[in-house]
Design a protein around this motif. Structure first.
Motif, mmCIF file in Angstrom:
data_model
loop_
_atom_site.group_PDB
_atom_site.id
_atom_site.type_symbol
_atom_site.label_atom_id
_atom_site.label_comp_id
_atom_site.label_asym_id
_atom_site.label_seq_id
_atom_site.Cartn_x
_atom_site.Cartn_y
_atom_site.Cartn_z
ATOM 1 N N ASN A 39 0.820 -1.211 0.000
ATOM 2 C CA ASN A 39 0.000 0.000 0.000
ATOM 3 C C ASN A 39 0.854 1.262 0.000
ATOM 4 O OD1 ASN A 39 -2.622 -1.198 0.014
ATOM 5 N ND2 ASN A 39 -2.196 -1.854 2.095
ATOM 6 N N GLY A 40 2.149 1.100 -0.211
ATOM 7 C CA GLY A 40 3.062 2.230 -0.177
ATOM 8 C C GLY A 40 2.740 3.299 -1.207
ATOM 9 N N LEU A 41 2.465 2.888 -2.430
ATOM 10 C CA LEU A 41 2.165 3.857 -3.481
ATOM 11 C C LEU A 41 0.911 4.648 -3.140
ATOM 12 C CD1 LEU A 41 2.841 5.073 -6.210
ATOM 13 C CD2 LEU A 41 1.577 3.200 -7.277
ATOM 14 N N TRP A 42 -0.107 3.957 -2.649
ATOM 15 C CA TRP A 42 -1.342 4.641 -2.265
ATOM 16 C C TRP A 42 -1.071 5.662 -1.162
ATOM 17 C CZ3 TRP A 42 -5.649 6.611 -3.362
ATOM 18 C CH2 TRP A 42 -6.532 7.017 -2.361
ATOM 19 N N HIS A 43 -0.298 5.292 -0.169
ATOM 20 C CA HIS A 43 -0.002 6.223 0.923
ATOM 21 C C HIS A 43 0.756 7.450 0.428
ATOM 22 C CE1 HIS A 43 -1.668 3.965 4.194
ATOM 23 N NE2 HIS A 43 -0.951 2.897 3.912
#
Length: 162
Positions: A39-43
């Protein structure tokens, strides 16, 4: 007198360097560690880029936040010669039901328009047949956020890891 002033000023200058270090650590945490990195990109898009655009008028660390197209454009985190086009809305993948609705985000068109920015990054004009747009298949995906990769397929480039 100047020496004593410098001695007092040095700790303040050292403190000024702390925020960028903290920001880099936070981005690294989200990209690598948060939820196994999935979920890094979303964060980064939601918590940093969109929030910074709304609060400060700057999309940093992204290059652009566009409410009109519903997308964010940023450098790919681990390949600085690649751009990503990411929806502002939470969308898992191109197969998601949200992508079949009328008015869905068209990241492909935005990506194709961004080829000029890609050429500027490469510091050379890029013919259209040298621009690559790609997505990761569901089985090969490392992020839980839909995004389009934009890269150069130059003959001298050894690899276009998408």
């Amino acid at each position: 007198m100047l020496f004593r002033s410098w001695r007092l000023l040095r700790p303040l200058l050292a403190l000024a360097a702390i925020p960028p270090v903290i920001a880099a650590g936070v981005v690294g945490w989200w990209l690598v560690l948060e939820d196994g990195g999935q979920n890094g990109l979303w964060h980064v898009v939601d918590t940093l880029c969109v929030a910074n655009q709304d609060r400060r008028g700057s999309p940093f660390p992204c290059l652009e936040v566009s409410r009109e197209t519903g997308t964010v454009v940023l450098h790919a985190p681990f390949d600085g010669n690649q751009l990503l086009v990411v929806p502002i809305a939470r969308v898992r993948g191109v197969e998601s039901p949200e992508m079949r609705r009328p008015g869905a985000v068209d990241a492909w068109t935005v990506g194709w328009r961004e080829r000029r920015r890609l050429a500027a990054m490469w510091r050379t004009p890029l013919a259209d047949d040298r621009v690559v747009l790609a997505i990761n298949s569901e089985s090969a995906r490392t992020q839980n956020q839909y995004h389009v990769h934009l890269d150069c397929a130059a003959k001298d480039r050894k690899s276009t890891r998408l």
